[in-house]
Design a protein around this motif. Sequence first.
Motif, PDB file in Angstrom:
ATOM      1  N   MET A 131     -46.355 -94.716 -17.940  1.00 50.07           N
ATOM      2  CA  MET A 131     -45.036 -95.335 -18.046  1.00 50.07           C
ATOM      3  C   MET A 131     -43.990 -94.228 -18.131  1.00 50.07           C
ATOM      4  O   MET A 131     -44.242 -93.181 -18.709  1.00 50.07           O
ATOM      5  N   THR A 132     -42.826 -94.486 -17.564  1.00 47.85           N
ATOM      6  CA  THR A 132     -41.753 -93.505 -17.575  1.00 47.85           C
ATOM      7  C   THR A 132     -41.175 -93.352 -18.971  1.00 47.85           C
ATOM      8  O   THR A 132     -41.370 -94.208 -19.840  1.00 47.85           O
ATOM      9  N   LYS A 133     -40.445 -92.257 -19.186  1.00 43.71           N
ATOM     10  CA  LYS A 133     -39.840 -92.021 -20.489  1.00 43.71           C
ATOM     11  C   LYS A 133     -38.714 -93.006 -20.784  1.00 43.71           C
ATOM     12  O   LYS A 133     -38.592 -93.516 -21.886  1.00 43.71           O
ATOM     13  N   GLU A 134     -37.860 -93.308 -19.782  1.00 44.12           N
ATOM     14  CA  GLU A 134     -36.758 -94.249 -19.989  1.00 44.12           C
ATOM     15  C   GLU A 134     -37.273 -95.668 -19.784  1.00 44.12           C
ATOM     16  O   GLU A 134     -37.892 -95.964 -18.766  1.00 44.12           O
ATOM     17  N   VAL A 135     -37.033 -96.534 -20.787  1.00 43.31           N
ATOM     18  CA  VAL A 135     -37.594 -97.881 -20.764  1.00 43.31           C
ATOM     19  C   VAL A 135     -36.542 -98.916 -21.154  1.00 43.31           C
ATOM     20  O   VAL A 135     -35.533 -98.598 -21.774  1.00 43.31           O
ATOM     21  N   LEU A 136     -36.823-100.165 -20.784  1.00 46.75           N
ATOM     22  CA  LEU A 136     -36.074-101.307 -21.282  1.00 46.75           C
ATOM     23  C   LEU A 136     -36.808-101.803 -22.520  1.00 46.75           C
ATOM     24  O   LEU A 136     -38.046-101.899 -22.519  1.00 46.75           O
ATOM     25  N   VAL A 137     -36.064-102.124 -23.557  1.00 53.58           N
ATOM     26  CA  VAL A 137     -36.656-102.525 -24.827  1.00 53.58           C
ATOM     27  C   VAL A 137     -36.096-103.878 -25.249  1.00 53.58           C
ATOM     28  O   VAL A 137     -34.884-104.080 -25.243  1.00 53.58           O
ATOM     29  N   SER A 138     -36.988-104.783 -25.625  1.00 51.34           N
ATOM     30  CA  SER A 138     -36.590-106.054 -26.221  1.00 51.34           C
ATOM     31  C   SER A 138     -37.268-106.136 -27.585  1.00 51.34           C
ATOM     32  O   SER A 138     -38.491-106.009 -27.680  1.00 51.34           O
ATOM     33  N   VAL A 139     -36.469-106.310 -28.629  1.00 51.45           N
ATOM     34  CA  VAL A 139     -36.991-106.457 -29.987  1.00 51.45           C
ATOM     35  C   VAL A 139     -36.518-107.805 -30.500  1.00 51.45           C
ATOM     36  O   VAL A 139     -35.314-108.049 -30.607  1.00 51.45           O
ATOM     37  N   CYS A 140     -37.466-108.690 -30.793  1.00 45.62           N
ATOM     38  CA  CYS A 140     -37.131-110.044 -31.246  1.00 45.62           C
ATOM     39  C   CYS A 140     -37.779-110.284 -32.609  1.00 45.62           C
ATOM     40  O   CYS A 140     -38.999-110.208 -32.746  1.00 45.62           O
ATOM     41  N   GLY A 141     -36.949-110.551 -33.599  1.00 44.79           N
ATOM     42  CA  GLY A 141     -37.440-110.868 -34.935  1.00 44.79           C
ATOM     43  C   GLY A 141     -37.174-112.323 -35.254  1.00 44.79           C
ATOM     44  O   GLY A 141     -36.087-112.835 -34.982  1.00 44.79           O
ATOM     45  N   THR A 142     -38.170-112.991 -35.815  1.00 50.08           N
ATOM     46  CA  THR A 142     -38.037-114.400 -36.178  1.00 50.08           C
ATOM     47  C   THR A 142     -38.456-114.582 -37.632  1.00 50.08           C
ATOM     48  O   THR A 142     -39.499-114.084 -38.043  1.00 50.08           O
ATOM     49  N   GLN A 143     -37.622-115.307 -38.389  1.00 49.11           N
ATOM     50  CA  GLN A 143     -37.938-115.655 -39.778  1.00 49.11           C
ATOM     51  C   GLN A 143     -38.056-117.166 -39.883  1.00 49.11           C
ATOM     52  O   GLN A 143     -37.187-117.889 -39.396  1.00 49.11           O
ATOM     53  N   PHE A 144     -39.141-117.619 -40.512  1.00 46.63           N
ATOM     54  CA  PHE A 144     -39.360-119.047 -40.766  1.00 46.63           C
ATOM     55  C   PHE A 144     -39.230-119.257 -42.271  1.00 46.63           C
ATOM     56  O   PHE A 144     -40.033-118.744 -43.039  1.00 46.63           O
ATOM     57  N   GLN A 145     -38.194-120.016 -42.672  1.00 44.17           N
ATOM     58  CA  GLN A 145     -37.922-120.204 -44.089  1.00 44.17           C
ATOM     59  C   GLN A 145     -37.407-121.618 -44.323  1.00 44.17           C
ATOM     60  O   GLN A 145     -36.441-122.041 -43.679  1.00 44.17           O
ATOM     61  N   ASN A 146     -38.053-122.345 -45.217  1.00 46.93           N
ATOM     62  CA  ASN A 146     -37.637-123.703 -45.583  1.00 46.93           C
ATOM     63  C   ASN A 146     -37.473-124.601 -44.358  1.00 46.93           C
ATOM     64  O   ASN A 146     -36.506-125.352 -44.240  1.00 46.93           O
ATOM     65  N   GLY A 147     -38.406-124.527 -43.425  1.00 45.54           N
ATOM     66  CA  GLY A 147     -38.364-125.363 -42.236  1.00 45.54           C
ATOM     67  C   GLY A 147     -37.349-124.933 -41.195  1.00 45.54           C
ATOM     68  O   GLY A 147     -37.199-125.569 -40.165  1.00 45.54           O
ATOM     69  N   GLU A 148     -36.626-123.860 -41.455  1.00 43.55           N
ATOM     70  CA  GLU A 148     -35.621-123.346 -40.527  1.00 43.55           C
ATOM     71  C   GLU A 148     -36.152-122.085 -39.841  1.00 43.55           C
ATOM     72  O   GLU A 148     -36.932-121.334 -40.415  1.00 43.55           O
ATOM     73  N   GLU A 149     -35.693-121.872 -38.621  1.00 44.02           N
ATOM     74  CA  GLU A 149     -36.062-120.677 -37.867  1.00 44.02           C
ATOM     75  C   GLU A 149     -34.803-119.879 -37.567  1.00 44.02           C
ATOM     76  O   GLU A 149     -33.822-120.420 -37.067  1.00 44.02           O
ATOM     77  N   ASP A 150     -34.823-118.585 -37.907  1.00 45.61           N
ATOM     78  CA  ASP A 150     -33.705-117.688 -37.641  1.00 45.61           C
ATOM     79  C   ASP A 150     -34.225-116.570 -36.749  1.00 45.61           C
ATOM     80  O   ASP A 150     -35.165-115.872 -37.109  1.00 45.61           O
ATOM     81  N   ARG A 151     -33.592-116.421 -35.581  1.00 49.28           N
ATOM     82  CA  ARG A 151     -34.085-115.460 -34.602  1.00 49.28           C
ATOM     83  C   ARG A 151     -32.988-114.460 -34.248  1.00 49.28           C
ATOM     84  O   ARG A 151     -31.842-114.850 -34.018  1.00 49.28           O
ATOM     85  N   THR A 152     -33.344-113.174 -34.208  1.00 47.06           N
ATOM     86  CA  THR A 152     -32.432-112.135 -33.763  1.00 47.06           C
ATOM     87  C   THR A 152     -33.108-111.363 -32.633  1.00 47.06           C
ATOM     88  O   THR A 152     -34.336-111.195 -32.636  1.00 47.06           O
ATOM     89  N   GLU A 153     -32.301-110.907 -31.691  1.00 46.44           N
ATOM     90  CA  GLU A 153     -32.879-110.181 -30.563  1.00 46.44           C
ATOM     91  C   GLU A 153     -31.957-109.048 -30.144  1.00 46.44           C
ATOM     92  O   GLU A 153     -30.741-109.201 -30.115  1.00 46.44           O
ATOM     93  N   THR A 154     -32.561-107.919 -29.837  1.00 46.28           N
ATOM     94  CA  THR A 154     -31.856-106.760 -29.309  1.00 46.28           C
ATOM     95  C   THR A 154     -32.507-106.379 -27.991  1.00 46.28           C
ATOM     96  O   THR A 154     -33.733-106.266 -27.914  1.00 46.28           O
ATOM     97  N   ILE A 155     -31.690-106.214 -26.951  1.00 44.22           N
ATOM     98  CA  ILE A 155     -32.177-105.734 -25.660  1.00 44.22           C
ATOM     99  C   ILE A 155     -31.360-104.493 -25.329  1.00 44.22           C
ATOM    100  O   ILE A 155     -30.123-104.536 -25.334  1.00 44.22           O
ATOM    101  N   THR A 156     -32.052-103.388 -25.060  1.00 39.98           N
ATOM    102  CA  THR A 156     -31.358-102.124 -24.843  1.00 39.98           C
ATOM    103  C   THR A 156     -32.234-101.173 -24.025  1.00 39.98           C
ATOM    104  O   THR A 156     -33.366-101.487 -23.681  1.00 39.98           O
ATOM    105  N   ILE A 157     -31.698-100.013 -23.760  1.00 39.04           N
ATOM    106  CA  ILE A 157     -32.426 -98.928 -23.104  1.00 39.04           C
ATOM    107  C   ILE A 157     -32.975 -98.024 -24.210  1.00 39.04           C
ATOM    108  O   ILE A 157     -32.310 -97.800 -25.222  1.00 39.04           O
ATOM    109  N   GLY A 158     -34.159 -97.503 -24.013  1.00 43.90           N
ATOM    110  CA  GLY A 158     -34.749 -96.616 -24.998  1.00 43.90           C
ATOM    111  C   GLY A 158     -35.581 -95.535 -24.342  1.00 43.90           C
ATOM    112  O   GLY A 158     -35.656 -95.435 -23.119  1.00 43.90           O
TER     113      GLY A 158
END
Length: 147
Positions: free
Chosen positions: A1-28
């Motif tokens: 794989m090349t050194k320069e990459v596309l990065v997607s980081v997705c974090g999800t929290q499940f709390q009290n029946g609710e879902e909270d999702r954050t996502e970052t898409i960037t170059i790395g």
Amino acid sequence: MTKEVLVSVCGTQFQNGEEDRTETITIGSYYKRKECHYLFYEEMIEGFHEPVKNMVKFSKGQLSVQKKGVITSNMLFEERKKNLSNYVTPYGNIMVGVDARSIELKEEEQQIQVRVEYAMEINYEHLADCSLAIHIKEKREGISFSL
């Protein structure tokens, strides 16, 4: 794989029946040394002008995320083990505990996927069940993520 990459980081929290999702898409930047993978990328935090610099190091059964900038932390995820870390924010410090249930690593020629399922504690109190998904893809012209 090349050194320069596309990065997607997705974090999800499940709390009290609710879902909270954050996502970052960037170059790395990515490289592999022996059995360890290294990923470097920056992310912007809303309301701040300085980026947070991230270093993610992972191998089979283990992942660490080191943040430097307006947020500073060094979180370690190890399968079936609880780890504590100090999470420093502009608003104060938080003791974060992560108890990783599973860490999956899928490595292909032009992409890597890492998924961590874990329980999160804040100041020694269970907060949420969480997942972290990291998708690293070789950066080439005309290539984008399909999420």
